[in-house]
Design an enzyme around this catalytic site. Structure first.
Site, short mmCIF file in Angstrom:
data_model
loop_
_atom_site.label_atom_id
_atom_site.label_comp_id
_atom_site.label_asym_id
_atom_site.label_seq_id
_atom_site.Cartn_x
_atom_site.Cartn_y
_atom_site.Cartn_z
N ASP A 1 -19.17 30.79 -70.20
CA ASP A 1 -17.93 30.18 -69.40
C ASP A 1 -17.80 31.20 -68.34
OD1 ASP A 1 -15.31 30.48 -68.88
OD2 ASP A 1 -14.72 30.29 -71.05
N TYR A 11 -12.55 34.65 -74.87
CA TYR A 11 -11.07 33.97 -74.61
C TYR A 11 -10.32 33.55 -75.91
CZ TYR A 11 -7.70 30.72 -72.78
OH TYR A 11 -6.45 29.96 -72.86
N ARG A 31 -11.50 5.41 -68.35
CA ARG A 31 -12.19 6.48 -69.27
C ARG A 31 -13.67 6.74 -68.91
NH1 ARG A 31 -13.65 5.04 -73.62
NH2 ARG A 31 -11.97 3.72 -74.23
N LYS A 88 -8.02 27.61 -63.61
CA LYS A 88 -8.05 28.91 -63.13
C LYS A 88 -8.57 29.05 -61.39
CE LYS A 88 -6.88 29.71 -67.29
NZ LYS A 88 -7.89 29.85 -68.31
C1 LIG Z 1 -8.07 29.50 -69.67
C2 LIG Z 1 -9.30 29.68 -70.24
C3 LIG Z 1 -10.17 28.73 -71.07
C4 LIG Z 1 -9.37 27.75 -71.52
O1 LIG Z 1 -8.86 26.76 -70.39
P1 LIG Z 1 -7.76 25.87 -70.62
O2 LIG Z 1 -7.85 24.89 -69.13
O3 LIG Z 1 -6.36 26.63 -70.69
O4 LIG Z 1 -8.16 24.83 -71.71
C5 LIG Z 1 -11.32 28.92 -71.46
N1 LIG Z 1 -12.10 30.26 -70.95
C6 LIG Z 1 -11.54 31.19 -70.26
C7 LIG Z 1 -12.01 32.26 -69.85
C8 LIG Z 1 -9.99 30.84 -69.67
O5 LIG Z 1 -9.42 31.74 -69.11
#
Ligand SMILES: *Cc1c(COP(=O)(O)O)cnc(C)c1O
Length: 390
Positions: A184, A111, A54, A209
């Site tokens: 982000d 998001y 961890r 993503k």
């Molecule tokens: C998908 C997404 C998240 C969240 O991420 P997860 O891996 O699904 O927890 C946060 N910000 C954006 C812009 C996203 O597309």
């Protein structure tokens, strides 16, 4: 005498940073250290600093080192941290850096999961959240409460309307008020945009993503410019425990190696798709920051290398027509998520953004969102043509 460049290029870092051949065997790819604990050579005699997985695992370390190098190549002390998901990364950030009573500015088109985490989880715990149109610097300045605003959070390009915030300008306003800027960077990826070089303090990713890029792993990351803030976040990563596992780290690292070539193709395919949609009579509006008519086009051209693979559009005939189009494509797969090699189509109001209905983040009901993949562009355009012409 020829010299190697002092600073390796993006693709070289993506393939090599944190990924020296394995010292024991010479394996050119970091092995999956599928292990929970490490033998100590006498009490406290750790080999390479590892004691319990961890707290640290070599496969995760490789990913974290690579992420920091890609987001902040100019800052050797930047800290990369890998988490079980994007939201796990965000949750760790919130609990590490915010206290009850603090105030946070969020984008009005954040998001949906980020908005839900801030309002439904951190809200009851005492955080005050203010959704603002962060593309308008005057509105942002008014929304910041000096002394109380702890974080300004932006997403650029945003989801699903692809609005563009001016990172450098937002950083100035944020820092004047003594707050931290979080970006982000999921939609752009570090290949297209490096927010830390523009003044951001922390970059957040859903590595699910574009970073992972193959729709086969869920993960998240933080990259932190200031090593002291990075140490606080690393403490919380271990104390809260929502880490990326070794196999997930390995898959994400494998994805990062091809991030540059994938983003080039995603961007090129998205350009063709966006230009096709603009001309189509069934489409009333197209959102892609590479289009000269997009309100954020000039800022995007300044702060991004290219405009990315996400395209949204509104359907002139309304909500039902938009839903029907989503059901008629064959190469574009109907599904949530984005950023993989395969193209996806979805209806945000009923799918990814259903949880923000009735909130300031509600999206138009006639909107369709595309994650344009890297299939043959002729097939993508033909698929949309069939779906749009019903
Ligand atoms: C998908 C997404 C998240 C969240 O991420 P997860 O891996 O699904 O927890 C946060 N910000 C954006 C812009 C996203 O597309």
């Amino acid at each position: 005498m020829p010299n190697r460049p002092a600073q390796p290029g993006f693709e070289t870092l993506a393939i090599h940073a944190g990924q020296e051949p394995d010292p024991l065997t010479g394996a050119v790819v970091p092995p999956i250290y599928q292990v929970s604990t490490f033998k100590q050579d006498g009490v406290g005699g750790l080999r390479g600093g590892y004691e319990y997985a961890r707290s640290g695992n070599p496969t995760r370390t490789a990913l974290e080192t690579c992420l920091a190098a890609l987001e902040a190549p100019h800052l050797p002390d930047a800290v990369g941290l890998a988490f079980a998901s994007g939201l796990a990364a965000e949750d760790t950030l919130i609990r590490a850096l915010c206290r009850p009573g603090d105030h946070v500015v969020l984008p009005h088109d954040a998001y949906g999961g980020t908005y839900r985490l801030f309002t439904k989880v951190a809200g009851p715990w005492g955080l005050h959240v203010n959704p603002v149109n962060v593309t308008d610097i005057d509105l942002l300045r008014k929304a910041i409460v000096p002394g109380r605003t702890r974080l300004v959070w932006i997403e650029t390009p945003s989801n699903p309307l692809l609005s563009i915030a001016d990172i450098a300008a937002v950083a100035d306003v944020t820092h004047e008020a003594g707050a931290l800027l979080v970006v982000d960077n999921t939609f752009a990826s570090p290949y297209l945009q490096q927010p830390i070089a523009l003044g951001a303090d922390i970059v957040v990713h859903s590595t699910t993503k574009y970073a992972g890029g193959h729709s086969d792993v869920v993960g998240g990351a933080l990259v932190v410019a200031d090593p002291e803030v990075g140490a606080t976040l690393a403490f919380h990563q271990n104390a809260q425990g929502s880490i990326a596992g070794p196999f997930d780290s390995w898959l994400t690292l494998r994805g990062l190696k091809t991030l540059g070539v994938r983003m080039d193709r995603h961007s090129a395919n998205a350009r063709t798709v966006a230009e096709y949609l603009v001309e189509h009579p069934a489409v009333s509006q197209v959102f892609w920051p590479g289009l000269p008519g997009h309100p954020g086009h000039e800022i995007a051209a300044r702060q991004m290398r290219d405009f990315g693979g996400m395209v949204s559009f509104r359907v002139a005939a309304g909500e039902q027509a938009a839903v029907d189009i989503c059901g008629r494509t064959e190469v574009f797969t109907l599904g949530e998520s984005l950023g993989g090699v395969e193209s996806l189509i979805e209806h945000p109001a009923r799918m990814t953004h259903a949880s923000v209905a009735g909130s300031p983040l509600e999206v138009p009901a006639d909107l369709v969102r595309l994650s344009v993949g890297i299939e043959s562009i002729e097939d993508l355009v033909a698929d949309l043509a069939v779906a749009l012409d019903g």
